[in-house]
Design a protein around this motif. Structure first.
Motif, short mmCIF file in Angstrom:
data_model
loop_
_atom_site.label_atom_id
_atom_site.label_comp_id
_atom_site.label_asym_id
_atom_site.label_seq_id
_atom_site.Cartn_x
_atom_site.Cartn_y
_atom_site.Cartn_z
N PHE A 67 36.89 28.14 41.69
CA PHE A 67 38.09 28.70 40.76
C PHE A 67 37.81 28.35 39.31
N ILE A 68 37.93 29.30 38.39
CA ILE A 68 37.65 29.09 37.10
C ILE A 68 38.90 29.15 36.32
N LEU A 69 39.23 28.20 35.28
CA LEU A 69 40.40 28.34 34.46
C LEU A 69 39.96 28.87 33.17
N PHE A 70 40.64 29.57 32.58
CA PHE A 70 40.65 30.11 31.32
C PHE A 70 42.05 30.64 30.44
N ASP A 71 41.95 30.73 29.11
CA ASP A 71 42.94 31.01 28.55
C ASP A 71 43.29 32.56 28.63
N CYS A 72 44.45 33.04 29.31
CA CYS A 72 44.48 34.28 29.35
C CYS A 72 44.94 35.15 28.23
N ALA A 73 44.31 36.12 27.80
CA ALA A 73 45.05 37.03 26.62
C ALA A 73 46.12 37.64 27.22
N LYS A 74 46.17 37.99 28.53
CA LYS A 74 47.15 38.86 29.18
C LYS A 74 48.50 38.36 29.33
N TYR A 81 40.88 32.25 38.11
CA TYR A 81 40.59 33.25 38.96
C TYR A 81 39.53 32.70 39.76
#
Ligand SMILES: [Zn+2]
Ligand SMILES: [Zn+2]
Lengths: 455, 196
Positions: A67-74, A81
């Motif tokens: 699982f990967i953490l990210f700053d989601c622009a949506k 994810y």
């Protein structure tokens, strides 16, 4: 427009029933999906659940490293994810998964069973045993040697289930096997809607009561199948991947029986089935014994190839096959070594080619061997299953390598002598030292032959 | 999550010797892909890019941009870091249209720099949601400006370096360069991860 009078588009239902699907990737108009939501015909689930622990709701992956953490622009938040099933379209915390909860497809109970083949006594017995198990909704395992005619065994069971209005899935780890099984089932059940699902499968219309799919495609189903058949169950990557086994469980209903078909079951797998739920076919359909592997020492073969020479014994064997005009397969432990060896063999005979897993011309090359346009193929383990070539002779180079497990070696040996007119043939294990896996493979084959010919 | 990477991000094979002395002593980033996968990428022969576009790169870009696998921003972080470490110009990544960025959920060019710990600023914004690849050469050259200055941002009499993931025709970089020069930049250079 009054939405109460809305009628579900049949195509929407046919597609989404039993599937767990990214809402934004639905092949239907978003307004139809919204309508279906208003009618509670669709249930929506977050892509990733975090309570009690992190889990992908599509593939059920729970390995934190995937699982990967990210700053989601949506969604303007920190999202997570799942990398495990990313090839099927990314599932993240802010994606919605939809499941059909509306009116169901009324399943067909009339089907045509068109098969003129004949069972051997052993096949008939096993086919009856599986059918008896499925009638009682219990799971079953079929162990059959390579070339025993495993697929035909399933026909009566599949026919019975179809006529009961049940939905059936035949899952296998490999696309090649899906492509081989699909036309056979279409011919046998000409009036049944059957879909074949794999990586780049074309779009198929209607509601399929029988689905033939790669095990990966099962991630996209939830509680969909009333009978679950897993073919070549021991094949890579199924055996290594717990997530895929969970996918099998997830894709079927709670009470659906699982039928496992395999040539080389592990003891662990076998022990999960009581005796009445096991069938065993130790003999090929043409009643000839399995060719037994011969061991032949090929010391320092790797050094030899790298020095630009084919080891003498191996060269003689290949020369012999060429002289006899017999097609042959040479299995290599690595792609790298195979590519080193390829030009050396081509110097002997120009049509010899190498083929490996990512080779885009894989299918063509195998076909060329079958049609005798090429005299022999160099290959890695990829061709070990689902290939039948009349009178093919087989040698494994570096049979001691870790990649050649007993089960892989049995499968490779199983390529030889499948055709009734050429029921025998060479299966040679060239090695730099004999391993326990090699011994086990040989002992298993001898055991099958004993059991098959004991009467 | 997002811990040390023990398996290749591309082929999932275990990565040998995750932390070597060399990595510790030279403060390099640990590798995120295996040697076999790394060997598939070809060095660019020009001075304005690190890699050449080839089959492996096509697969990489597909998974990174189309399948939105943000983890892959890290694959070339060592190479990008090494290239920009001593850069004195102000780095500007080529921006995406805001709507496009929402759709993709991230800016793939900015993420490459972030993963490599390279500071950057943004002065430009994209004016169109169309992509260059859907047009033919004629159309590409004739279009209206693809970028404009973000309202209120100042371009100084300084050296700027525009960074993009891939250069195919150069139209994108040319448009951005013109905007910066017209607004008073001293000099504008361009650099991409991949040459087309
Ligand atoms: Zn997943
Ligand atoms: Zn998000």
């Amino acid at each position: 427009m009054n939405y109460r009078s809305w009628i579900v588009p049949p195509a929407l239902r046919d597609f989404h029933e039993g599937r767990i699907w990214l809402k934004e990737h639905s092949p239907f108009a978003q307004q139809d999906i919204e309508r279906a939501l208003q009618h509670h015909y669709v249930q929506v689930l977050p892509g990733i659940q975090t309570i009690p622990s992190i889990k992908c709701n599509r593939c059920h992956n729970q390995n934190r490293h995937q699982f990967i953490l990210f700053d989601c622009a949506k969604c303007q938040k920190t999202c997570v994810y799942c990398r495990h099933c990313i090839k099927m379209g990314r599932v993240s915390s802010c994606t919605q998964l939809m499941i059909w909860a509306g009116p169901r497809f009324i399943k067909q109970k009339k089907h045509t069973f068109h098969w003129t083949g004949q069972f051997t006594l052993l096949q008939r017995k096993a086919a009856d045993e599986v059918l008896a198990s499925v009638k009682q909704r219990r799971s079953h395992i079929i162990t059959a040697v390579c070339g025993a005619g495993k697929t035909e065994l399933l026909f009566p069971t599949v026919y019975y289930a179809l006529c009961q209005g049940l939905r059936i899935c035949i899952a296998t780890p490999r696309t090649d096997v899906v492509l081989e099984l699909f036309p056979r089932f279409q011919r046998t059940f000409p009036q049944t809607t059957i879909h074949a699902l794999y990586g780049d499968a074309p779009k198929q219309e209607g509601y399929a009561q029988l689905i033939i799919a790669t095990t990966h495609q099962l991630y996209r189903f939830k509680q969909a199948f009333d009978v679950m058949i897993v073919d070549e169950a021991d094949a890579f990557p199924y055996v290594f991947d717990d997530t895929l086994q969970q996918a099998v469980q997830k894709a079927k209903t709670a009470i659906a029986p699982i039928i496992v078909v395999t040539a080389t079951p592990s003891q662990k797998l076998l022990s999960q089935f009581p005796t009445v739920q096991r069938s065993f076919i130790p003999k090929r359909y043409h009643n000839h014994p399995l060719p037994v592997p011969q061991f032949s020492a090929l010391w320092r073969y790797e050094k030899c190839f790298r020095a630009g020479k084919i080891p003498r014994k191996l060269k003689k064997w290949v020369e012999h096959q060429l002289a006899q005009q017999r097609p042959f397969l040479l299995f290599f432990p690595t792609i790298e070594l195979m590519l080193v060896a390829e030009p050396l063999f081509q110097a002997m005979e120009s049509t010899i080619v190498a083929v490996h897993a990512e080779d885009p011309e894989r299918k063509e090359k195998v076909l060329q061997l079958r049609q005798r346009e090429v005299k022999g193929l160099l290959t890695t383990t990829i061709l070990e299953r689902g290939i039948t070539i009349a009178n093919v002779q087989v040698a494994v180079i570096g049979a001691e390598s870790a990649i050649f497990t007993a089960s892989a070696l049995i499968q490779i040996a199983g390529r030889v002598g499948r055709h009734v007119d050429f029921a025998d043939g060479d299966i040679l294990f060239f090695h730099h030292g004999i391993t326990a896996e090699m011994d086990e493979a040989r002992a298993e084959i001898i055991k099958y032959n004993k059991e098959g010919f004991s009467e | 999550m997002n811990k040390d990477i023990t398996h290749c991000l591309l082929c999932a094979q275990r990565i040998q010797a995750v932390i070597s002395w060399r990595i510790l002593l030279t403060k390099q980033f640990p590798p995120t892909i295996c040697d076999r996968c790394m060997a598939q990428f070809e060095d660019s022969s020009c001075a304005f890019a690190i890699y050449k576009y080839n089959e492996a790169m096509k697969v990489y870009l597909h998974q990174y941009k189309f399948l939105q696998d943000i983890a892959l921003a890290k694959v070339f972080r060592q190479q990008i870091h090494a290239h920009f470490r001593k850069e004195r110009a102000i780095i500007i990544p080529i921006p995406m249209h805001p709507l496009k960025q929402i759709e993709r959920t991230f800016s793939h060019v900015e993420e490459l720099l972030k993963a490599a710990c390279i500071p950057y600023i943004q002065l430009l914004e994209k004016t169109t949601t169309e992509t260059q690849s859907t047009k033919n050469r004629e159309q590409r050259i004739q279009v209206a400006p693809l970028f404009r200055l973000i309202a209120g941002r100042q371009v100084e009499y300084q050296d700027y370096l525009l960074f993009d993931d891939i250069k195919t025709t150069g139209t994108t970089l040319q448009h951005a360069t013109t905007i910066l020069l017209d607004a008073g930049a001293k000099n504008v250079r361009t650099f991409t991860l991949i040459s087309g």
